[in-house]
Scaffold this active site. Structure first.
Site, mmCIF file in Angstrom:
data_model
loop_
_atom_site.group_PDB
_atom_site.id
_atom_site.type_symbol
_atom_site.label_atom_id
_atom_site.label_comp_id
_atom_site.label_asym_id
_atom_site.label_seq_id
_atom_site.Cartn_x
_atom_site.Cartn_y
_atom_site.Cartn_z
ATOM 1 N N ALA A 202 -2.209 2.282 -4.700
ATOM 2 C CA ALA A 202 -1.731 3.661 -4.679
ATOM 3 C C ALA A 202 -1.785 4.196 -3.246
ATOM 4 C CB ALA A 202 -2.558 4.499 -5.651
ATOM 5 N N THR B 275 1.869 3.229 -6.781
ATOM 6 C CA THR B 275 2.317 3.746 -5.490
ATOM 7 C C THR B 275 1.678 5.102 -5.263
ATOM 8 O OG1 THR B 275 4.283 4.096 -4.105
ATOM 9 C CG2 THR B 275 4.376 4.949 -6.356
ATOM 10 N N VAL C 139 0.858 -1.180 0.000
ATOM 11 C CA VAL C 139 0.000 0.000 0.000
ATOM 12 C C VAL C 139 0.893 1.229 0.000
ATOM 13 C CG1 VAL C 139 -1.846 1.241 1.184
ATOM 14 C CG2 VAL C 139 -1.736 -1.262 1.330
ATOM 15 N N CYS C 140 0.546 2.198 -0.839
ATOM 16 C CA CYS C 140 1.239 3.484 -0.862
ATOM 17 C C CYS C 140 2.743 3.272 -1.139
ATOM 18 C CB CYS C 140 0.974 4.219 0.442
ATOM 19 S SG CYS C 140 1.351 5.980 0.431
ATOM 20 N N THR C 141 3.610 3.907 -0.359
ATOM 21 C CA THR C 141 5.054 3.791 -0.594
ATOM 22 C C THR C 141 5.611 2.430 -0.173
ATOM 23 O OG1 THR C 141 5.594 4.774 1.546
ATOM 24 C CG2 THR C 141 5.362 6.270 -0.328
#
Length: 205
Positions: free
Chosen positions: A148, A118, A98-100
């Protein structure tokens, strides 16, 4: 089914909690909160989470969930999570981020030459780490699913529930958490947010 939710200092809480709420209620699931030690982990906004096991003790899981962090550069530099991912990813059925968190997968070699997404602010970095960067909210490539920024972890988890338990279970999970967003502002992407808002966010990441 063993689910490993990865913990590390200054991780972003919602990156983990969103997928956890979707996945941990599924039948036959055992959730593990895995970190370098069993000492409490403090997230980037101050929430304290206590690990249930360590990287040394947990050498496999059916599903791996890697959250991101506002301090992603520091986490990459430490290298602790990436070392564990290199060991456990080949044994997992699904590896997710998830995300970074995708930068940690990339640093471990999981995303080399593979499509992935990302947080919008670190797409360039993810590309430098070897991934084929996409802008979609959720990207699946074989046994790897990336989401993202932050809230997209819920979308990723619902996608995974559909793949494992079927569409009807995924829809029931979505309804159970009443995931039917109607945000009060149209500023959820750099394309829709005012330029000054984008600049302000970039100044913090």
């Amino acid at each position: 089914m063993d689910l490993a939710f990865v913990l590390y200092p200054r991780m972003t809480a919602l990156d983990l909690v969103g997928p956890y709420e979707v996945l941990a209620h599924q039948p036959g699931v055992t959730a593990h909160f895995v970190a370098e030690t069993t000492e409490p982990v403090v997230t980037d906004a101050g929430l304290v989470i206590v690990p249930t096991t360590t990287f040394a003790a947990l050498d496999r899981a059916d599903v791996i969930v890697v959250p991101g962090s506002s301090d992603y550069e520091g986490v990459l530099a430490a290298g602790v999570v990436a070392r564990w991912l290199r060991e456990v990813h080949p044994k997992a059925t699904w590896t997710t981020s998830v995300c970074t968190g995708s930068t940690l997968l990339a640093d471990a070699g999981v995303l080399t030459g593979r499509p992935a997404t990302t947080h919008w602010a670190v797409r360039e970095l993810l590309g430098r780490l070897g991934a084929e960067v996409r802008s979609e909210r959720v990207v699946r490539d074989g046994d790897v699913i990336t989401a993202a920024g932050v809230s997209a972890g819920i979308d990723m988890a619902l996608t995974l529930v559909g793949l494992i338990w079927g569409d009807r279970v995924a829809m029931a999970s979505q309804l159970a958490i009443e995931y039917d967003p109607e945000p009060p502002y149209d500023a959820g992407s750099p394309e829709s947010a005012p330029p000054e808002v984008v600049a302000a966010v970039l100044g913090k990441v």
